[in-house]
Structure formats: structure tokens, C-alpha cells
Design an enzyme around this catalytic site. Structure first.
Site, PDB file in Angstrom:
ATOM      1  N   GLU A   1       2.709   7.278  -2.096  1.00 56.63           N
ATOM      2  CA  GLU A   1       3.147   8.047  -3.179  1.00 56.63           C
ATOM      3  C   GLU A   1       2.594   9.412  -2.530  1.00 56.63           C
ATOM      4  O   GLU A   1       3.531  10.534  -3.458  1.00 56.63           O
ATOM      5  CB  GLU A   1       0.929   8.202  -3.436  1.00 56.63           C
ATOM      6  CG  GLU A   1       0.721   7.408  -3.885  1.00 56.63           C
ATOM      7  CD  GLU A   1      -0.120   6.026  -2.760  1.00 56.63           C
ATOM      8  OE1 GLU A   1      -0.705   5.303  -3.522  1.00 56.63           O
ATOM      9  OE2 GLU A   1       0.252   6.288  -2.382  1.00 56.63           O
TER      10      GLU A   1
ATOM     11  N   ASP B   1      -9.042   3.793  -3.145  1.00 52.57           N
ATOM     12  CA  ASP B   1      -9.961   3.892  -2.547  1.00 52.57           C
ATOM     13  C   ASP B   1     -11.239   4.855  -3.161  1.00 52.57           C
ATOM     14  O   ASP B   1     -11.501   5.702  -3.366  1.00 52.57           O
ATOM     15  CB  ASP B   1      -9.097   5.377  -1.095  1.00 52.57           C
ATOM     16  CG  ASP B   1      -8.174   4.777  -0.606  1.00 52.57           C
ATOM     17  OD1 ASP B   1      -8.420   3.298  -0.492  1.00 52.57           O
ATOM     18  OD2 ASP B   1      -7.994   5.652   0.513  1.00 52.57           O
TER      19      ASP B   1
ATOM     20  N   ASP C   1       0.678  -0.650   0.334  1.00 46.70           N
ATOM     21  CA  ASP C   1       0.605   0.200  -0.031  1.00 46.70           C
ATOM     22  C   ASP C   1       0.633   1.276  -0.148  1.00 46.70           C
ATOM     23  O   ASP C   1       1.547   1.252   0.311  1.00 46.70           O
ATOM     24  CB  ASP C   1      -0.802  -0.112   1.038  1.00 46.70           C
ATOM     25  CG  ASP C   1      -2.584   0.993   0.770  1.00 46.70           C
ATOM     26  OD1 ASP C   1      -1.873   0.848   0.081  1.00 46.70           O
ATOM     27  OD2 ASP C   1      -3.012   0.754   2.280  1.00 46.70           O
TER      28      ASP C   1
END
Length: 681
Positions: free
Chosen positions: A421, A485, A418
């Protein structure tokens, strides 16, 4: 980024130095290279060569159907690291032809550059005699901004009716014409113009692609600053891109992935249903086993169980230590899950919280990203005092891999990689001296490569798989990626699909998303519609934020939908594996926008509400609460998977579907081994 104020004026304070003419050409046949010189003011007399900046544009044939273009202002300014790994054949040689009129042609297979000395700047790209695009007057430029920053830009022509696609995972309009797109990885959800997976590659409906070889921020103006051109710009004094020939979109992806890496094969078990604990929900081993028992009792096959963030203690992410209060016997639990026939996935990220024991260890060893003043870079966003592992340091890579090996020794089968970024660029010092701006997007590439390579080493080729969120060009080599998301709504289901379609046209072979949406608690109808969509994707995961995604949490009908489509997907696995081989060998994704499979059908060019799953199965998710769905069948015969009816293509159809079906059609009588009666029986 825009540099003009309409057609006539430049933005206030900006100095735009445009190449005005092809003043001179140099040919290097040995290097398969043509170099053009473009002064920013026309040269008519000797005096015009004084105080006249000149851009240098170098064209080189680097592969069959691929020409590299480098536009430079001051050539002595070094191009900073990191750079994309491009597997071009150094021995490849194109064909250079010089005409009596001073014109020069550089051919790389059918792709050809044509340029001639003249009073205007003009460079044409053609393929097998067919015009693709051109660099014209005002196209190439060096720009000095009011703050002193330097930029380079190129503009390539758009023809009437030409559509542009790709640029990574973008959740807005599928056709990019009219959009401004910044290639800059952000954690912005699926409802914004930001993206987790930015790729500086676009494909044209005219059968070519353009890949900008810059790992940092690339700004695209797609028919937006100038309506008849695609402009792309980068900071610095050099801009490099590849012009990639087709003639079909599949050919463009084949050539592109041949240079940047193709998706590997993934294990058969990864195509099954993944069930997650969800994010902030309460769970322990008893909860996990109750979910697994519940799925088994209801006849819903599971393949993978995923433990999200709180398998570790709060404030310690990531320390890779199971929370002893919740999971006192992790090795025993993993063994018990394996005995149930399940694979185990755990959540990780590349961030190290200050409370983690790894923080002190990493700080002492110099494995954490530092500022230019020598301090460890830290933030309180996400985890208190969080730092970043410096994957430009080979020792840090080995250190991080070593921590993951302990989990593999326990029996963990794969990782959800995950984040990656929000990488800082101000006052940052990387171990290998990399440019911070260029590292912002590239960081996730190093992170996912570190983890994927470990899995290949431990599990073997074809049995390694991730569940990754962020990526850049080349990230298709480390699958699988999911769509980030999203909201628990039907409109968000639509934007999720658009993200997947754009990612597919950016070279990524596999794709997944959170069934039901991540944020919020989906209405049962939304969950049921999303089940069909999610289980007709290459990979399928039930995951949410603050609520569980087990089907019985919604209603009995949701259980029936989950069972039917999970069993259907089980029947599809051999077919998906065949499609995966196409991705691995040719770069053709499993999720295929209609324009990719039917480029000759103009109707397919703008469709973003349906897709092909592989080459034979058409899927049209239902986004309407009442079950109304309008979809297009291209030319040919199409057979409904659910009722066996045959439709003739070349037309739009409108149908109404309950939650147990959706438009799902097999192309031209292909036998995919599907047996709905066996599923329902």
C-alpha cells in the site's frame, strides 16, 4: 475533493469551467459513439464561440448494458499508464437513434443514453424506460486549482431514498451517502477512513453502477459536496467512467466482473481453518508442532498452517531464507506438516530490506524502484533501508518469481502477500515509464498477479490461492483477501464486517479476517464471538499480532466454540464450493450484503450487521457482550440451524445467544447437509 463553497461560490483560488449546454452532437454509428460538445459559456451568437473553452464528452456502447463516458478538456493530453485491463468486446455495437428534434439515443441493450442539443447541459441514462441517473447543469467541469493542477469532474444525480455502496473495502458506514471517499491505498488499519483495498466502483440501490477507469487517486463526494449528486473527480484533463446497468445489484457485478475479471475457483482445502504463528510471538518448530498437536487432541480440524514474518530473520525481509536458528530443517518440517495432512503458507511482501542479499542483487540488476535522480528509492519505515521490487520490469518479475519458486520446491503451498500500500509517488521513476500517481494503487495488482500467476503455473487452475491484504479494481482475480489490521474488540468486529460487505459490492468473491482481532489480546468473550463470525466467512484464519490465537490460550469454552464452528464449516464446504462457482461464473460474492440478495426489500438496503453466506444461509454475528442480537429475516420461511425452529420472515427478531450459537438461518427449507447432532456428538 471539493471545488465549491456552498452552491453559489467556488472555492477561493479555484477556476471551475463547467459545461453549460449541449451545443453540438456528432454521431459515429460505425464506432457506436456519440460525441457532445459543451462550451463553458452559453453560445447564442457567433461571437460567443470566441475565447470560450469547450468540454468534449464521448459516449460509447462497449458491452451489453455498459456505456463508456469520457469527459475531456484538452484531448491532446495523453492519458498516462497504467490503466485498468478492461475486457470490452471491440466488435460490440450499440444502437444509435436520431430524432427529428435533434435528440440522440445510444442504446447498449436495455441501457440507453438520451441527449439533445439545447441551452442546458443534460444527459440522461435510462434502462428499459426506467430513469437511472443524469448528468445535469454544473455536472461536468474542468478545474484549475490555485497551484496550477488540473482536474476533471462529473456529477450524477441521486434520487430521494437512493443509497450508494461499494468503493472498495471501507470500514465506516456501509451506505456511503454523505461521505467523502478518496481512492488511495493506505496501511491505516480498520479503525480509520483509510482502506487497503480501494476500488473506484459504486453501486446504487436503483440498480446501476459507476466505475471510474482511473488507477490513481479518484475522489468521490457522495451526496456530500452537493447533496443530490455523486461527484467524482481525477487529476488531469480527462475523466473516463463506465455506466453499468442492472437491473439488480447482482447484474451490475456480473457485468462489472465480466469486464475486470472474475474470481477463480480456489482449492477445497482453503475453506478449512488456517492457524498462524501470529506476528511477533516467539516460535520454532516445536511451538508449531505443539499447536498442531493441541488442535488435534481437542478435535479441532486444521487445514493450513501459516508462518508469519519471523520465519525469516529480522532486518532481512524479504530474503525468503528460513531463519536457521529457528528452523534448521525447513524442508523436513514442511514434509512433516504435509504428513499431518496440512498445507503450508508463508508470509511474503514486495519490499526488500537493505540487509537482504536480494537488495544488492536487485540493485545491480536494476530490479528495484528508482528515483528520478537514478538512486534506489529507500525508506526505514517497516524495514531498515527498504526498497521496492519494480514489477513494471518483466525481468524483475521473473527474478522475484524465481525466488518464490525455491520455496515452492521446498513444499510451500501458498503465500500470504502482505503490504503493497505505501507506494511512493514523489520523484519516482518506474521501469516502464508509468505515472507514479497512477502506480500507487496499481502496484499491489502487479504484485499479487505476479505471485498468483506463479501458483497457477505450478499448482494448476483451481489450486492456487493467496492470502492478500491490498488490492484495487481487478484484484478479485487473485484471491483470497483478508480485512487487514483490526482491534481485538466487538466494535472492531463490526467495522471488519462493514469492510467485507463493501468489498463484496466491489466485485470481490472471497473474504476473510483475523479471528479475535489482530491488535491486542482479545477478551475470551470477544474471541468466542469472533470464532463464530470467522468460521462463517468464506475463509477462516486464526491470527494475531503479539499473542497466540490457539483457543486453549483463552479457556475451555473457547476450545468448545472453536471445535463446534470448525466442524460446522467442514459440513458447509460443498455448499461454499457451489457458491464459489457462482462467483467464478457470474461475479456474485460468497459474502453477500442483504441488499445484494434482497434488493426489492427496502429494509435490507441499510443493514450492515448481518449477511448472507451464499444464497441460502443468513448469519447475524453477535456484537453485544450480553449476547443480545437484533436481526432481520426477509420474506419467506427461515429455519434455525441450531434448534430447527421455523420463523416467518418480513420482520425483525430480537434474541439472546450464548457463545455456542448465533442467529444462523437456512432460507426456504434449503437442504445444506448440516447436521448439528453429528457435530455435537
Amino acid at each position: 475533493m471539493r471545488f465549491t463553497n456552498g452552491y453559489w461560490l467556488d472555492r477561493e483560488g479555484f477556476t471551475v469551467q463547467r459545461g453549460r449546454q449541449v451545443h453540438d452532437l456528432q454521431v459515429d454509428a460505425e464506432q457506436s459513439e456519440v460525441r457532445a460538445y459543451a462550451p463553458v459559456r452559453p453560445v447564442h451568437t457567433r461571437g460567443d464561440t470566441l475565447n470560450n473553452p469547450q468540454l468534449t464528452v464521448t459516449y460509447q456502447a462497449v458491452a451489453d448494458g455498459v456505456i463508456r463516458v469520457r469527459v475531456q478538456n484538452h484531448r491532446g493530453v495523453r492519458t498516462p499508464e497504467p490503466r485498468f485491463e478492461i475486457a470490452a468486446d471491440a466488435q460490440y455495437r450499440g444502437v444509435i437513434t436520431e430524432g427529428a428534434d435533434g435528440a440522440v439515443s445510444l442504446a447498449a441493450g436495455d441501457l440507453e443514453l438520451r441527449i439533445a442539443r439545447g441551452d442546458e447541459w443534460k444527459a440522461d441514462f435510462v434502462s428499459a424506460g426506467r430513469e437511472l441517473t443524469s448528468s445535469l447543469e454544473r455536472s461536468i467541469a474542468h478545474v484549475i486549482a490555485p497551484d496550477g493542477k488540473r482536474y476533471m469532474h462529473e456529477q450524477l444525480t441521486l434520487r430521494p431514498g437512493e443509497s450508494i455502496y461499494g468503493l472498495g473495502e471501507r470500514f465506516g458506514a456501509f451506505v456511503k451517502n454523505g461521505q467523502s471517499v478518496d481512492i488511495w491505498n493506505e496501511d491505516g488499519g480498520t479503525t480509520s477512513e483509510q482502506a487497503y483495498k480501494n476500488v473506484p466502483l459504486y453501486l446504487s440501490s436503483r440498480g446501476y453502477g459507476v466505475f471510474v477507469e482511473d488507477t490513481g487517486g479518484v475522489s468521490f463526494e457522495v451526496g456530500s459536496e452537493m447533496t443530490t449528486r455523486v461527484q467524482f473527480s481525477v487529476e488531469g484533463q480527462s475523466l473516463t467512467y463506465l455506466l453499468i446497468d442492472g437491473p439488480t445489484p447482482k447484474d451490475v457485478l456480473r457485468r462489472y466482473t465480466g469486464l475486470t475479471g472474475r474470481p477463480p475457483l480456489v482449492p477445497e482445502w482453503s475453506y478449512g481453518l488456517w492457524l498462524s504463528t501470529s506476528f511477533t510471538t516467539d516460535y520454532d518448530e516445536a511451538t508449531v508442532m505443539s499447536f498442531i498437536d493441541g488442535m488435534e487432541q481437542r478435535g479441532i480440524p486444521l487445514s493450513v498452517f501459516h508462518f508469519d514474518c519471523f520465519w525469516m530473520r529480522g532486518f532481512t525481509w524479504s530474503d525468503f531464507i528460513w531463519d536457521p536458528a529457528t528452523f534448521p530443517d525447513p524442508e523436513g518440517m514442511i514434509r512433516r506438516l504435509h504428513e499431518r495432512g496440512l498445507k503450508v503458507c508463508v508470509w511474503i511482501n514486495p519490499y526488500i530490506a537493505q540487509k537482504s542479499y536480494l537488495f544488492d542483487e536487485g540493485m545491480e540488476l536494476g530490479y528495484l524502484v528508482r528515483t528520478t535522480s537514478g538512486d534506489v528509492w529507500q525508506t526505514d519505515l517497516w524495514q531498515a533501508g527498504m526498497a521496492l521490487v519494480d514489477f513494471t520490469n518483466p525481468e524483475a518479475v521473473r527474478w522475484y518469481r524465481g525466488k518464490l519458486e525455491a520455496l515452492l520446491d521446498m513444499g510451500v503451498d501458498c503465500f500470504k502477500t502482505d503490504f503493497g500500500e505505501r507506494i511512493p509517488v514523489r520523484d519516482i521513476s518506474w521501469h516502464d515509464g508509468a505515472d507514479p500517481e497512477k502506480m500507487h494503487n496499481y502496484y499491489t495488482h502487479l504484485f499479487n498477479r505476479t505471485v498468483f500467476d506463479l501458483l497457477v503455473q505450478r499448482r494448476g487452475e483451481g489450486d492456487a490461492v493467496l492470502f492478500a491484504r491490498s488490492a484495487t479494481a481487478g484484484g478479485q482475480q487473485y484471491p483470497v483477501h483478508w480485512g487487514g489490521d483490526n482491534d481485538s474488540s466487538l466494535p472492531s468486529m463490526g467495522e471488519t464486517l462493514r469492510g467485507g460487505l463493501s468489498l463484496a459490492l466491489s466485485g470481490f468473491g472471497y473474504w476473510s479476517h483475523d479471528i479475535g482481532g489482530f491488535e491486542g489480546n482479545p477478551d475470551p468473550l470477544v474471541f468466542k464471538r469472533w470464532l463464530a463470525f470467522g468460521l462463517l466467512s468464506s475463509h477462516s484464519r486464526l491470527h494475531g499480532s503479539s499473542s497466540y490465537r490457539v483457543p486453549w490460550a483463552f479457556d475451555d469454552e473457547a476450545v468448545a466454540v472453536a471445535r463446534r464452528f470448525t466442524l460446522l464449516k467442514q459440513q458447509l464446504v460443498p455448499y461454499l464450493q457451489d457458491m464459489a462457482r457462482q462467483a467464478h461464473e457470474h461475479g456474485t460474492p460468497l459474502l453477500r450484503p442483504m441488499v445484494l440478495e434482497f434488493p426489492e426489500d427496502r429494509t435490507c438496503h441499510a443493514i450492515d450487521t448481518q449477511y448472507m453466506l451464499g444464497d441460502s444461509l443468513l448469519v447475524a454475528p453477535v456484537f453485544d457482550p450480553q449476547g443480545e442480537v437484533e436481526f432481520y429475516l426477509p420474506e419467506g420461511r427461515w429455519t434455525s440451524v441450531f434448534d430447527g425452529t421455523v420463523e416467518t420472515g418480513g420482520r425483525w427478531l430480537r434474541q439472546r445467544h450464548g457463545v455456542m450459537t448465533l442467529p444462523l438461518y437456512v432460507r426456504d427449507g434449503e437442504d445444506l447437509g448440516l447436521d448439528i447432532a453429528a457435530i455435537d456428538g
